[in-house]
Design a protein around this motif. Structure first.
Motif, PDB file in Angstrom:
ATOM      1  N   GLY A 104      -3.375  -2.154   0.913  1.00 52.96           N
ATOM      2  CA  GLY A 104      -3.535  -3.078  -0.196  1.00 52.96           C
ATOM      3  C   GLY A 104      -3.290  -4.521   0.216  1.00 52.96           C
ATOM      4  N   CYS A 105      -2.136  -4.765   0.866  1.00 51.98           N
ATOM      5  CA  CYS A 105      -1.781  -6.139   1.257  1.00 51.98           C
ATOM      6  C   CYS A 105      -1.839  -6.360   2.757  1.00 51.98           C
ATOM      7  CB  CYS A 105      -0.394  -6.490   0.728  1.00 51.98           C
ATOM      8  SG  CYS A 105       0.940  -5.443   1.396  1.00 51.98           S
ATOM      9  N   CYS A 125       2.565  -3.199  -3.835  1.00 56.70           N
ATOM     10  CA  CYS A 125       1.221  -3.039  -4.387  1.00 56.70           C
ATOM     11  C   CYS A 125       1.165  -1.939  -5.436  1.00 56.70           C
ATOM     12  CB  CYS A 125       0.232  -2.735  -3.265  1.00 56.70           C
ATOM     13  SG  CYS A 125      -0.049  -4.109  -2.127  1.00 56.70           S
TER      14      CYS A 125
END
Length: 216
Positions: A104-105, A125
């Protein structure tokens, strides 16, 4: 490609703790900051060069020149070398199971504290539902406590008409309000100062100045 070495694993969540004697790296979680330090890997080549420097300093001459060359190599190797690449690869393998990279990040998170196994992302996230509910409940409870406290009258027993003192004028003790000192019984009321003549000896609570008669 033929003739090329294997690529070195690289992450942005490590610190290089290597020194002149060997290699060591510290990997940290990008959410909580906790981490793991790889085992110290002593540089065998550096150990041999250290012996050469010791012998060179004792006998001088050509050996001393070789010793100086070894010292220069010691600084040159600080940032890039095949030995350091191998050490970093080994260190990354050593802590590989302790971290997860979030899709996600993109950050590296510790598997123990900051990874949501159910979702497959970091807790930043994809927060844990139970943790978020608990956090929201605690936040709402705090806000309700403040709101309820605002509705209560906390000043009904406090004398707001008399200037408060922090120190008793009689004994010098610290006081927490009230009309009289709890240590010696002295009055805690502030003497009134006349705005007309400046007389500061008026009795506490006086309405008119005893010196000039002006209203206080």
């Amino acid at each position: 490609m033929p003739g090329m070495g294997n690529p070195v694993p690289f992450t942005d969540n490590f610190s290089d703790l290597s020194n002149a004697e060997g290699y060591q790296f510290e990997f940290h979680c990008e959410r909580c900051g906790n981490g793991y330090r790889s085992a110290f890997q002593r540089d065998k080549v550096e150990m041999g060069r250290g012996l050469l420097r010791a012998v060179g300093s004792m006998f001088g001459g050509k050996l001393e020149e070789l010793s100086n060359s070894a010292e220069q190599w010691r600084y040159d190797r600080a940032t890039n070398s095949a030995a350091k690449d191998r050490a970093l690869t080994s260190a990354a393998d050593e802590v590989r199971d302790k971290f997860r990279q979030c899709r996600g990040c993109g950050d590296w998170m510790c598997a123990a504290m900051c990874w949501n196994d159910d979702i497959g992302q970091c807790l930043r996230c994809s927060p844990s539902v139970a943790e978020e509910v608990s956090r929201a409940q605690a936040s709402a409870q705090r806000d309700q406590i403040w709101s309820a406290a605002q509705q209560q009258n906390w000043t009904k027993d406090i004398d707001l008409a008399t200037r408060a003192k922090l120190d008793c004028p009689g004994c010098g003790s610290k006081v927490a309000g009230g009309k009289f000192c709890s240590s010696c019984g002295s009055s805690l009321a502030v003497a009134a100062t006349c705005g007309g003549c400046g007389y500061a000896g008026n009795a506490p609570g006086a309405v008119f100045c005893s010196e000039c008669g002006d209203r206080l």
